[in-house]
Design a protein around this motif. Sequence first.
Motif, PDB file in Angstrom:
ATOM      1  N   HIS A 251      29.489  33.238  50.206  1.00 43.07           N
ATOM      2  CA  HIS A 251      29.888  32.719  48.896  1.00 43.07           C
ATOM      3  C   HIS A 251      30.643  33.840  48.188  1.00 43.07           C
ATOM      4  O   HIS A 251      30.052  34.743  47.595  1.00 43.07           O
ATOM      5  N   LEU A 252      31.983  33.763  48.291  1.00 41.64           N
ATOM      6  CA  LEU A 252      32.858  34.780  47.704  1.00 41.64           C
ATOM      7  C   LEU A 252      33.448  34.235  46.404  1.00 41.64           C
ATOM      8  O   LEU A 252      34.160  33.229  46.420  1.00 41.64           O
ATOM      9  N   SER A 253      33.166  34.886  45.298  1.00 38.77           N
ATOM     10  CA  SER A 253      33.657  34.400  44.010  1.00 38.77           C
ATOM     11  C   SER A 253      35.152  34.683  43.865  1.00 38.77           C
ATOM     12  O   SER A 253      35.561  35.838  43.802  1.00 38.77           O
ATOM     13  N   LEU A 254      35.951  33.633  43.791  1.00 42.92           N
ATOM     14  CA  LEU A 254      37.396  33.770  43.610  1.00 42.92           C
ATOM     15  C   LEU A 254      37.766  33.765  42.130  1.00 42.92           C
ATOM     16  O   LEU A 254      38.451  34.649  41.645  1.00 42.92           O
ATOM     17  N   GLN A 255      37.352  32.731  41.412  1.00 42.85           N
ATOM     18  CA  GLN A 255      37.615  32.475  39.984  1.00 42.85           C
ATOM     19  C   GLN A 255      39.049  32.012  39.713  1.00 42.85           C
ATOM     20  O   GLN A 255      39.266  31.112  38.933  1.00 42.85           O
ATOM     21  N   SER A 256      40.038  32.633  40.338  1.00 39.14           N
ATOM     22  CA  SER A 256      41.421  32.178  40.176  1.00 39.14           C
ATOM     23  C   SER A 256      42.256  32.664  41.359  1.00 39.14           C
ATOM     24  O   SER A 256      42.000  33.747  41.896  1.00 39.14           O
ATOM     25  N   GLY A 257      43.245  31.849  41.728  1.00 40.47           N
ATOM     26  CA  GLY A 257      44.174  32.261  42.783  1.00 40.47           C
ATOM     27  C   GLY A 257      45.471  32.790  42.228  1.00 40.47           C
ATOM     28  O   GLY A 257      46.422  33.037  42.980  1.00 40.47           O
ATOM     29  N   SER A 258      45.524  32.996  40.917  1.00 52.49           N
ATOM     30  CA  SER A 258      46.715  33.537  40.258  1.00 52.49           C
ATOM     31  C   SER A 258      46.470  34.994  39.882  1.00 52.49           C
ATOM     32  O   SER A 258      45.504  35.310  39.186  1.00 52.49           O
ATOM     33  N   ASN A 259      47.338  35.876  40.312  1.00 51.35           N
ATOM     34  CA  ASN A 259      47.150  37.301  40.032  1.00 51.35           C
ATOM     35  C   ASN A 259      47.191  37.614  38.539  1.00 51.35           C
ATOM     36  O   ASN A 259      46.479  38.502  38.064  1.00 51.35           O
ATOM     37  N   THR A 260      48.016  36.898  37.802  1.00 47.98           N
ATOM     38  CA  THR A 260      48.090  37.172  36.354  1.00 47.98           C
ATOM     39  C   THR A 260      46.800  36.737  35.656  1.00 47.98           C
ATOM     40  O   THR A 260      46.334  37.413  34.733  1.00 47.98           O
ATOM     41  N   VAL A 261      46.226  35.643  36.103  1.00 44.20           N
ATOM     42  CA  VAL A 261      44.943  35.210  35.530  1.00 44.20           C
ATOM     43  C   VAL A 261      43.834  36.170  35.945  1.00 44.20           C
ATOM     44  O   VAL A 261      42.976  36.533  35.141  1.00 44.20           O
ATOM     45  N   LEU A 262      43.832  36.583  37.199  1.00 39.66           N
ATOM     46  CA  LEU A 262      42.821  37.542  37.671  1.00 39.66           C
ATOM     47  C   LEU A 262      42.855  38.820  36.841  1.00 39.66           C
ATOM     48  O   LEU A 262      41.806  39.403  36.526  1.00 39.66           O
TER      49      LEU A 262
END
Length: 429
Positions: A251-262
């Motif tokens: 279970h790897l927490s991504l949260q967003s696939g957008s670098n600017t949002v990350l």
Amino acid sequence: MKISVVTLGCKVNKYESDALINKLNSLGFDATDKLEFADVFVINTCAVTKEAEKKSRQMIARCKKFNKNAKFFVCGCSSQHNSKQFLEKDVEVVVGTSGKTKIIDFIENLAKNTQNYIKNSEKIEELPLIYQDDMLAYQTRTRSYIKIQDGCNNFCSYCIIPYLRGRSRSRDVSSIIEEAKMLGEDVKEIVLTGINVTDYKIDGEAGLLTLLQNLNGLGKRLRLSSMEETLVSEDFIRGLSELKNFCPHFHLSLQSGSNTVLKRMNRHYSAEDFEMSVRLIRKYFPRAGITTDVIVGFPNESEEEFNETYAFIEKVKFSQLHIFKYSPREGTASYKLYKDLPFEVKQERLERLEKLNDRLKSEFIIDCCNSSTPYSLLIEEKVGDYFIGYTKNYIRTYVKCDSMEDLTNEVVQVKLDVPYKDGAKGTIL
């Protein structure tokens, strides 16, 4: 005296509640985790979102329906965040995330009519700098959780938990192994849990692999509750692949696939880093279950940024998503810096990802069904005509009851046949 310990929130809270129940029962009380009539209710609260905090407050009213004359003790993240919201609810004592075991002393004195506290009082302690190893849960389930770590140093811009749980601190490895050895034969799987399991350390150095290697010899399946992408390396994943009892569910927490949002989230990786970690996992575990968390509608998230996340998730092909609408949390950086998006925008994006999740989950299960590889299945319950459990890579599996033999709590080898309900049908080999 009947005591009900009610838990809201994460598996760490659940472990700590089980530890309270274990200790109370050892002292002669009748303690349970069931929501039913009780003389005393202990509410172990959650504050990960505003809604979770609201539910924590509402739980007192729910419990009063079972016994309007009951005594209430409150602990956990929500009371750590704001104790006054519970003092208005006619409770005995409010404690925070630290010193939860003090509640046991209060209950003992209440039972002896030697009350050692002032009603409607708070006893919020400073957050500890070292791991408080004073809670041991009595485990009776097929799958048992062991807490190995507490606190978090990540300070993601949307998260309040580091302020309520404190800095990351690790439990002594010998204490963890001792608890694991105490588990009965009925316990077939151990899940290592914590606020940030990734940051588990031994003598100040990364220690999660070493811990798993020490536990591997106990003959029980080993599972991680969650982990961060930053832990993934060739040595770590190769080491996991050499463990006979490790369950390949990440279970790897991504949260967003957008670098600017990350970047606005203060997450410490890029989408490209995350994809490389998934590729590395699949190099050693081709059919690993890789699940993740995703937040939609993070402040200032544009349609283009959301589409980047959608495309990234589709590319990576997770086995399952846990999707959350961004919830503004007072006290966090994102609450101060950014304006929340409209509810309708967040809801629409949530629904789009939910449809993608259904498709990806189905594709993953079909791929596993098409494989001739047998899967290890821990059967946890019998419902109707089926035994039900989870494979090592976390597919909920239904096996037809073809004999009178009770296979509950057994580990069997199965062939996955076809998708079924929320998982797959399987045949015992």
